[in-house]
Structures are given as structure tokens and as C-alpha cells.
Write a protein that holds these residues in place. Sequence first.
Motif, short mmCIF file in Angstrom:
data_model
loop_
_atom_site.label_atom_id
_atom_site.label_comp_id
_atom_site.label_asym_id
_atom_site.label_seq_id
_atom_site.Cartn_x
_atom_site.Cartn_y
_atom_site.Cartn_z
N HIS A 159 70.51 -5.83 -66.69
CA HIS A 159 69.12 -5.92 -66.21
C HIS A 159 68.77 -7.34 -65.76
O HIS A 159 67.61 -7.74 -65.79
CB HIS A 159 68.12 -5.45 -67.29
N GLU A 160 69.76 -8.09 -65.36
CA GLU A 160 69.51 -9.47 -64.93
C GLU A 160 69.44 -9.63 -63.42
O GLU A 160 69.02 -10.67 -62.93
CB GLU A 160 70.62 -10.40 -65.47
N TYR A 161 69.89 -8.62 -62.69
CA TYR A 161 69.92 -8.74 -61.22
C TYR A 161 69.06 -7.67 -60.58
O TYR A 161 69.12 -6.49 -60.96
CB TYR A 161 71.37 -8.65 -60.71
N LEU A 162 68.29 -8.09 -59.59
CA LEU A 162 67.36 -7.18 -58.90
C LEU A 162 68.11 -6.41 -57.84
O LEU A 162 68.84 -7.00 -57.03
CB LEU A 162 66.23 -8.01 -58.28
N GLU A 163 67.93 -5.10 -57.80
CA GLU A 163 68.74 -4.30 -56.88
C GLU A 163 67.92 -3.65 -55.77
O GLU A 163 68.01 -4.03 -54.63
CB GLU A 163 69.56 -3.29 -57.67
N GLU A 164 67.11 -2.64 -56.08
CA GLU A 164 66.32 -2.03 -55.02
C GLU A 164 65.14 -1.28 -55.63
O GLU A 164 65.02 -1.20 -56.85
CB GLU A 164 67.17 -1.13 -54.14
N ALA A 165 64.30 -0.74 -54.75
CA ALA A 165 63.06 -0.15 -55.24
C ALA A 165 63.12 1.37 -55.40
O ALA A 165 62.12 1.98 -55.73
CB ALA A 165 61.91 -0.53 -54.32
N GLY A 166 64.22 1.97 -55.13
CA GLY A 166 64.33 3.40 -55.43
C GLY A 166 64.05 4.32 -54.26
O GLY A 166 64.55 5.44 -54.22
N THR A 167 63.21 3.90 -53.32
CA THR A 167 63.17 4.58 -52.01
C THR A 167 63.19 3.51 -50.93
O THR A 167 63.09 3.82 -49.75
CB THR A 167 61.91 5.46 -51.81
N MET A 168 63.29 2.27 -51.34
CA MET A 168 63.34 1.15 -50.40
C MET A 168 64.29 0.09 -50.94
O MET A 168 64.38 -0.11 -52.14
CB MET A 168 61.95 0.51 -50.28
N ASN A 169 64.95 -0.59 -50.03
CA ASN A 169 65.68 -1.80 -50.41
C ASN A 169 64.67 -2.94 -50.50
O ASN A 169 63.56 -2.82 -49.98
CB ASN A 169 66.77 -2.10 -49.38
N VAL A 170 65.04 -4.04 -51.15
CA VAL A 170 64.07 -5.13 -51.29
C VAL A 170 64.60 -6.47 -50.77
O VAL A 170 65.79 -6.77 -50.90
CB VAL A 170 63.57 -5.37 -52.73
N PHE A 171 63.66 -7.22 -50.25
CA PHE A 171 63.95 -8.57 -49.76
C PHE A 171 63.03 -9.55 -50.48
O PHE A 171 61.85 -9.25 -50.72
CB PHE A 171 63.68 -8.67 -48.25
N PHE A 172 63.57 -10.72 -50.77
CA PHE A 172 62.80 -11.80 -51.39
C PHE A 172 62.83 -12.99 -50.45
O PHE A 172 63.90 -13.34 -49.94
CB PHE A 172 63.44 -12.21 -52.73
N ARG A 173 61.68 -13.58 -50.21
CA ARG A 173 61.67 -14.81 -49.42
C ARG A 173 61.41 -15.98 -50.35
O ARG A 173 60.32 -16.10 -50.92
CB ARG A 173 60.58 -14.75 -48.34
N VAL A 174 62.42 -16.82 -50.47
CA VAL A 174 62.30 -18.03 -51.29
C VAL A 174 62.38 -19.21 -50.33
O VAL A 174 63.39 -19.36 -49.63
CB VAL A 174 63.41 -18.10 -52.36
N GLY A 175 61.32 -20.00 -50.27
CA GLY A 175 61.25 -21.03 -49.23
C GLY A 175 61.23 -20.30 -47.88
O GLY A 175 60.43 -19.40 -47.69
#
Length: 352
Positions: free
Chosen positions: A224-240
Amino acid sequence: MTETISITRTKKSKIDQVDFDNLAFGTVFSDHMFICDYKDGEWQTPEIVPYGPMEFDPSAKVFHYGQAVFEGMKAYKDEDGKIWMFRPDQNFERINKSSERLAMPAFPEEFFFEGISELLKLEKDWIKTGIENSLYLRPFVIATENGVSASPSNSYRFMIICAPAQAYYSGEVRVVFADTYSRSADGGVGFAKAAGNYAAQFYPTELAKKKGYQQVIWTDAKSHEYLEEAGTMNVFFRVGDTLITAPTSDRILDGVTRKSIIELAESKGIKVEVRPVSVAEILKAARSGDLKEIFGAGTAATINPIAGFGYKEDDFELPKLEDSYASRLKKDLKEIQANLAEDPFGWRYEVK
Ligand SMILES: *Cc1c(COP(=O)(O)O)cnc(C)c1O
């Protein structure tokens, strides 16, 4: 090829009863549906028939063992009345990948594309022009053999049903990072659009809703340490100014929207990193102010910005940006999909 599909038209279209300005996603269906049965080791002659209920034996395997897969895709109509789809070859490949994992037979490519084409020609009035309008297509396959022995079915039904869709507006979305339940695991079926994957998410998602979140961002089942997806959507993170998304694996669905966003963003000079994203780094970026955006990516919503997230006892709000990556990429992607912009990637497919 056309003569191999038998078409029975509806006697009376329902289209006049539909309020196209007030559509709840996936609740209204068009006049016809595509059906193809598999028996005696082969797919039979496909049919298009009026949309309506079907009869199955109560012992049909789909009801007991969940041997079922699906797809989701959209058709658009431009101002010239031409009908377009977005990378349907990807959905075709994926439904057969899903089927293989569930021990179901592959569906023939010519039936898939000819079926879509004949169906959309019949339903063309159900596709409204304008960038916010589309016809959502739901191909799916179910196990139809009678009998409750736990073994793969020897008969199946492949179908396509169509639902007119408008802009997908879900209000402000807050998500929670999963720390107990899992959606998928190594060696499992997370990469497949298998019906049971969604049923298994409902209970933990209901728990999240009670706490004020609309969706769960699933993490790897092991730590449970890594973020994978939202279950009906993939996810993107914008850092900087960098977009980060998890690599696909047998736990993550290989979304067509996800892979298109990666290419589109890179073509616009946005730095994209495809690598494991840890909960710890996102929490740190949220605390330092470097976390600018989180958004989901999938066919239904295209891009769905996330307003905030929770993790264990903490809650975080994301900044409200004027010119977010989410809104820029969404606009560009939708314009390509609806034939309102150049398509340098060759993603658009004209349905003829
Ligand atoms: C369908 C789906 C997606 C999004 O895939 P698209 O091809 O972009 O629509 C992402 N995750 C899961 C689990 C899905 O079922």
C-alpha cells in the motif's frame, strides 16, 4: 462482409422520447444492439436487433462465476456528419486480452469493426454534434452456458450497446488513498476489464463515500505504498511541472486515455515520468506545495481533475489552477477526438 450481419430494424425509434440535454451517463440506450453468439467452437453470424431484454437460463455461468469482460469507447459526429472513433484498435486488442485472461475465446477483428460500423450507421441520429456530445459504446462478452459446474463456459454472447453521452461532470472529486483494501494483485486480473473487478471495488468505495470521498485511488496490494489507479480511471500527478503516472502492470488497466495523454503531453513539451509513484512522495509534495494537480484519465470523463485527497487521518486540498495541465490536455484531446483539430498521431478512425 456487410451481408454477413443480419439486421432487424426497430419498428419505432425511441429517440423522440430522449432529452439529450439531460442525460445521466449510461442510463439511456439507443434503438439497436449488436449480438454475436459463440457456440460449437466458433462465433456465429452476427446480428443487429432492436435493443431490449434477453432471456437466459438461471444457471448460465456468467451469473455464478462472473466470466464476463467489457470495453468502453466513444463515437463522435463532426459538423459534416462524419462519424469518428478514438483508437478503437486499442479497445479491440484489449477486449481480447481481457477475454484470454478469463479463458474466453477471442472475438474476430472483422466482426468487431463491421459490427461497430453497421450499428453506428443505424444509430447515427443518436450521435449529436458538438464537442461535449458522444455516443458511448459498451462492447461486452458474457458466458452463456447453462450449468453451475465451475469451469469455463462453452458458449458466449458478445454484444455492443450504445448510450448517448454528454460532458461528464461529476462535481468536485475528492479521493482517498487506499491503505487497507486492494483492487488487484500480482498475477491477478487487474489489467483486464473483467466485470468482477468493479463489483469488488463497490464495498470499499461505499466506505470511502461515507467519509466524504467519491473515489478510491488504489495502491499496490503488497505494501500500500505505491499509488496505482482509480479503478475506472488511470491517475496522473503533477509535481512541479512534471506529470507522473504509474507504469502499467498486471495490476493496472492499460488505459487508452492514459497512453494518449502521455504522448500528447510529451508532444507539448511537458515532462512525463512513467514510474512507481509513492504515497510518501505525494504527501511530501502536497505539504511543500509542489503538488499542483491530480487527475484521472479514462474514456467516460476524458480527464477528471481531483480537488483533494485523504490519506489515513489527513486531508489535503489541491490548488485551483487557472491554466491546469488537466484542462489543457483535456481540451486538446477532445478536439482531436471530435475532429475539431489536427490529428498528428493518427488516432482518429472514421466509421464508414
Ligand atoms: C476502463 C478503465 C480505465 C480507463 O481506460 P480507457 O481506455 O482510458 O477508457 C482505467 N482503469 C480501469 C480499471 C478501467 O476499467
